[in-house]
Design a protein around this motif. Structure first.
Motif, PDB file in Angstrom:
ATOM      1  N   LYS A 264      -3.532   2.232  11.386  1.00 54.83           N
ATOM      2  CA  LYS A 264      -3.934   1.075  10.582  1.00 54.83           C
ATOM      3  C   LYS A 264      -5.411   0.741  10.803  1.00 54.83           C
TER       4      LYS A 264
ATOM      5  N   TRP B  81      -3.174   1.202   3.645  1.00 51.17           N
ATOM      6  CA  TRP B  81      -3.099  -0.211   3.989  1.00 51.17           C
ATOM      7  C   TRP B  81      -2.139  -0.896   3.015  1.00 51.17           C
TER       8      TRP B  81
ATOM      9  N   ASP C 162      -3.005  -6.109   4.433  1.00 54.80           N
ATOM     10  CA  ASP C 162      -4.027  -5.529   5.321  1.00 54.80           C
ATOM     11  C   ASP C 162      -5.409  -5.630   4.671  1.00 54.80           C
TER      12      ASP C 162
ATOM     13  N   SER D 113      -8.584  -7.568   6.115  1.00 60.24           N
ATOM     14  CA  SER D 113      -9.884  -6.935   6.325  1.00 60.24           C
ATOM     15  C   SER D 113     -10.995  -7.768   5.705  1.00 60.24           C
TER      16      SER D 113
ATOM     17  N   LEU E  10      -3.997  -6.503  11.490  1.00 61.67           N
ATOM     18  CA  LEU E  10      -5.213  -5.695  11.472  1.00 61.67           C
ATOM     19  C   LEU E  10      -6.162  -6.129  12.588  1.00 61.67           C
TER      20      LEU E  10
END
Ligand code: ZN
Length: 622
Positions: free
Chosen positions: A292, A351, A355, A359, A502
């Motif tokens: 990940k 992802w 996710d 980010s 994450l």
């Protein structure tokens, strides 16, 4: 066809060439496990002075990091007789020789020592272990000054250690045992085509799109580390499909991911037209957390085949390896690639949509609290790229780093959201990618551009003051990051006391714990304080990067005790005291902070349409 016509014309006009101008390059990599590559070259030469250059400015590195200090044992001969060389006293990458009367060629021999330093870059840092090696040809060749890398031809052969397999985009003429003979290639293609080789090696076919094949070649420090799951392989195949759907054509004959998995080589990637040199930790494919954390590496480097290699800022398309590069448009070369790499990670399934949002939240939060924003505009981080790549971690918020990567993600998201909003959903950045990066496709090509070309291409998709839009964001010294893409995309940046998956994955990958948004420092498991946020609570208490945390509230430091102490600041009036060792001195620092742990997230804002979810959804038809 054009190449053949050019060669014929050259032969007709220049019959004085008595010898084959193709350089013979033999690299013996059988000593790669002890980090030594043996090089032999034969190059046509005329009597008189000649200057040989070692590649200095490596495409994709954006700085002069050709590993010249690792070239050793240089010996030059002509017809068996030694020829003296003299290094240029100003250009450390240049060797002057006098080719003796009667000579028609030079034989050049040297060794290349591959460093064990994993904290450098792909073309200069650690690239070999006892189990694997990555060879970048720029490390193992010289070329005559003044030659054109597109027309200069090299006939390369490579001997790999016995039993090792290999992968590369460089077309192979024949193979025999552990000896590989490549088809003659231009210097440009050679430097663009690294090779990975190793004892533990696996090649996976990722699909043929319209006759164009795609492969991933995995070299690892153990057999077990090659065990990519069927899901991961399916996601990689989706990356291939999604890039096709995004750009509409491909500018390569075939694409090869060279994925190297080791804890002892560099952990970074570099792009090429027909391949990418992608390095990661040994257990990346078998540890879901690392998978990940590093999901964007392959989509990012593959995106560069279009954005960076085919379409390249004029200042980075110098046509050789000795002229300085200019990085002022790296916010497009790397910034747009950062944005698309993250979007493609989500579109391909590497992802989840969550996710991707996590980010964005981390990127936005980190940039929004950078105090260096008020003195250094984003554009200067791009111009100064060749300094900032190698800048230390200490007080990085004040210095700023290569921010055109993460801030590129915000600015290009805002561009995407603006196009979608202004066109009422009929256009998007996908249309720009198709027009700017697409075209007929085929063999690798280079189409340089400048700022005005970029603005014109965006205006052709959706008229707007794009020049003003970018200039404002590039030259701003505002204290806050540009978050218009997030708010316009239907989300807002918030903080709470729970880290995202994450966030936890990135902490585990980086081997530090990040208190940037609470007490304002990052600390390793052994107590080393990696960095201190410039205006954060720890900095205000005079805590300094590079020191060592010994105790928290008089109890021996470990990460858990520090986390609990920070959590307790939200509900307790107890002071937070850190005993820190600086050199040989110990001192207690009282951190004035109340608020517990804080981590960034995106929260849905129903007042705007959810464009971020639309952007991160798959584009390719199943
Ligand atoms: Zn990149």
């Amino acid at each position: 066809m054009r190449t053949h016509a050019f060669c014929l014309l050259t032969l007709l006009l220049a019959p004085v060439f008595a010898q084959d101008p193709t350089v013979t390059l033999k690299v013996d990599a059988t000593d790669a496990p002890r980090r030594v590559f043996h090089v032999q070259m034969k190059m046509a030469a005329k009597p008189g002075s000649l200057t040989l250059l070692y590649p200095k400015w490596i495409p994709g590195e954006h700085m002069p990091v050709g590993p010249i200090t690792n070239l050793v044992g240089l010996k030059i001969t002509a017809a068996g007789q030694p020829v003296a060389w003299k290094r240029d006293s100003a250009n450390m990458f240049a060797f002057h020789v006098d080719v003796p009367p009667g000579a028609t060629a030079l034989d050049i021999a040297f060794d290349y020592i591959s460093t064990s330093d994993p904290n450098l870059f792909t073309s200069s840092g650690s690239s070999t272990t006892s189990e694997l090696a990555v060879l970048n040809w720029n490390q193992t060749l010289l070329y005559p000054q003044g030659s054109d890398p597109d027309s200069m031809r090299y006939q390369a052969t490579l001997q790999v250690p016995s039993g090792w397999r290999y992968g590369t985009a460089l077309p192979i003429a024949r193979e025999s045992g552990n000896l590989v003979e490549f088809q003659p290639a231009s210097l440009t293609t050679l430097v663009d085509s690294p090779i990975s080789t190793g004892m533990h090696y696996r090649t996976i076919d990722l699909g043929n799109d319209g006759g164009t094949p795609h492969y991933i070649h995995i070299a690892a420090d153990s057999e077990h580390a090659l065990d990519a799951s069927p899901d991961t392989i399916a996601h990689w195949k989706n990356v291939v499909a999604e890039t096709g759907a995004l750009f509409g054509s491909r500018h390569y004959r075939g694409y090869h991911f060279l994925l190297t998995l080791s804890d002892y080589t560099v952990r970074i990637g570099i792009e090429h037209h027909e391949s990418s040199d992608d390095r990661n930790y040994e257990r990346t494919l078998i540890d879901p957390v690392l998978l990940k954390a590093d999901a964007i590496l392959l989509p990012h480097e593959m995106t560069h085949s279009w954005n960076g290699k085919f379409r390249r800022p004029a200042g980075l398309a110098t046509g050789g390896y000795d002229a300085p590069m200019q990085g002022d448009l790296l916010w497009v070369y790397e910034g747009l690639t950062n944005y698309l790499g993250e979007v493609l990670a989500a579109r391909s399934g590497l992802w989840s949509a969550a996710d991707y949002r996590d980010s964005l939240a981390i990127t936005a939060a980190q940039l929004d609290r950078e105090s260096g924003r008020t003195w250094r505009p984003l554009e200067d981080t791009a111009v100064a790229a060749q300094l900032l790549y190698e800048a230390p971690n200490e007080f990085s918020e004040y210095r700023r780093s290569v921010d055109y990567y993460p801030e590129g993600s915000l600015i290009w998201l805002e561009t995407d959201v603006l196009i979608r909003s202004l066109s009422h959903g009929t256009k998007s950045l996908n249309d720009f990618c198709r027009s700017f990066h697409g075209g007929p496709g085929g063999a690798p090509a280079l189409k340089p551009y400048n700022f005005d070309d970029l603005v014109a291409a965006l205006n052709a998709v959706q008229p707007y003051d794009w020049a003003g839009f970018f200039q404002k964001r590039l030259r701003s010294t505002d204290s806050h990051a540009p978050l218009g893409g997030i708010t316009g995309g239907g989300w807002k940046l918030v903080y709470n006391s729970t880290p995202s998956d994450l966030w936890k994955a990135l902490e585990q990958e980086n081997k530090w714990t990040d208190f940037s948004f609470s007490i304002g420092l990052k600390v390793k498991d052994d107590g080393t304080i990696v960095d201190v946020a410039w205006n954060g609570p720890s900095a205000k208490a005079n805590v300094t990067p590079g020191t060592k945390l010994i105790a928290v509230n008089s109890r021996q430091f470990d990460i858990t005790s520090l986390r609990e102490a920070v959590q307790q600041t939200a509900t307790s009036a107890m002071p937070l005291d850190l005993l820190i060792k600086t050199g040989e001195y110990y001192k207690t620092y009282r951190i004035e902070y109340r608020g517990g742990e804080r981590f960034p997230h995106l929260e849905r804002d129903d007042s705007a349409p959810d464009l971020i979810s639309v952007i991160s959804a798959p584009l390719a038809k199943k």
